[in-house]
Design an enzyme around this catalytic site. Sequence first.
Site, short mmCIF file in Angstrom:
data_model
loop_
_atom_site.label_atom_id
_atom_site.label_comp_id
_atom_site.label_asym_id
_atom_site.label_seq_id
_atom_site.Cartn_x
_atom_site.Cartn_y
_atom_site.Cartn_z
N SER A 1 -7.70 2.52 2.61
CA SER A 1 -7.97 2.71 4.04
C SER A 1 -7.23 3.95 4.51
O SER A 1 -6.17 4.30 3.98
CB SER A 1 -7.49 1.50 4.84
OG SER A 1 -7.50 1.77 6.24
N TYR B 1 -1.71 -4.81 7.02
CA TYR B 1 -2.87 -4.18 6.39
C TYR B 1 -2.52 -2.78 5.92
O TYR B 1 -2.78 -2.41 4.76
CB TYR B 1 -4.01 -4.14 7.41
CG TYR B 1 -5.29 -3.51 6.89
CD1 TYR B 1 -6.16 -4.24 6.08
CD2 TYR B 1 -5.65 -2.21 7.23
CE1 TYR B 1 -7.34 -3.68 5.61
CE2 TYR B 1 -6.83 -1.65 6.78
CZ TYR B 1 -7.67 -2.38 5.97
OH TYR B 1 -8.84 -1.83 5.51
#
Length: 262
Positions: free
Chosen positions: A143, A156
């Site tokens: 990401s 995350y």
Amino acid sequence: MVPQSRNTTTCLVTGAVGGIGAAVATALATIGHPVAVLDRDERVLGTGERLRAEGAASHAIVADVTDADAVLAAVDTTERHLGPIGVLVNVAGILRTGPILELSDDDWASCLAVNATGVWNTGRAVGRRMRDRGTGSIITVASNAAAVPRVGMAPYAASKAAAVMVTRCLALELAPHVRCNIVCPGSTDTAMLRSMWSDPEDDRGADRTVAGSPEQFKLGIPLGRIAAPEDIAGAVVWLAGDGSRHITMQSITVDGGATLGV
């Protein structure tokens, strides 16, 4: 879908029940690769059925990437049904959002388990076989949050940053015959992204994402759109193939410019 050509290299894609994982599996199958799709969600069986109905050689496996023994069994099953794995794509991931001071220990542990330890487990299981065969390509879908801090996304972001570094270290250890790279998506139209909107069914959430959020120190998207899963799959397919044969340890960010090239 009829495969455009017949590739013999078997691919294993984790997190393939939908979104980016399913798009990657479809893209690889479209160019003729045998594709094993893995997810802890039993709906991945439907992904496998769809690929086979479209003419692909495919095998679906229900397994949890956090379980090292289950991963080993999945790799054995894949190679028994489809042949030696030449491409591994790590897509499996989860998201937990909220302020650090309010999130639970389980939120932290769960993100690390799936997003980082999952890459560790699959990389080791498949990497050993690729090393022994002297060939292979591993791609981890991480990401853009792995490199840029995000409000409310610490577990995350941290777990994705760990996944990036595990992949790069694996690349160094498996060189010169096995390449390992990373694709870092930004906002992509998946169930995960929509879960962050006030109404997942309201497409105006995309407009707000594109516009950015100054109060959260989040820039907008210069290209003016959120990504489709197929946009991410395109980068993965390229890294899996011979066109990127001299590229390893690298990260390609696919976010429409949201992180300004960081």
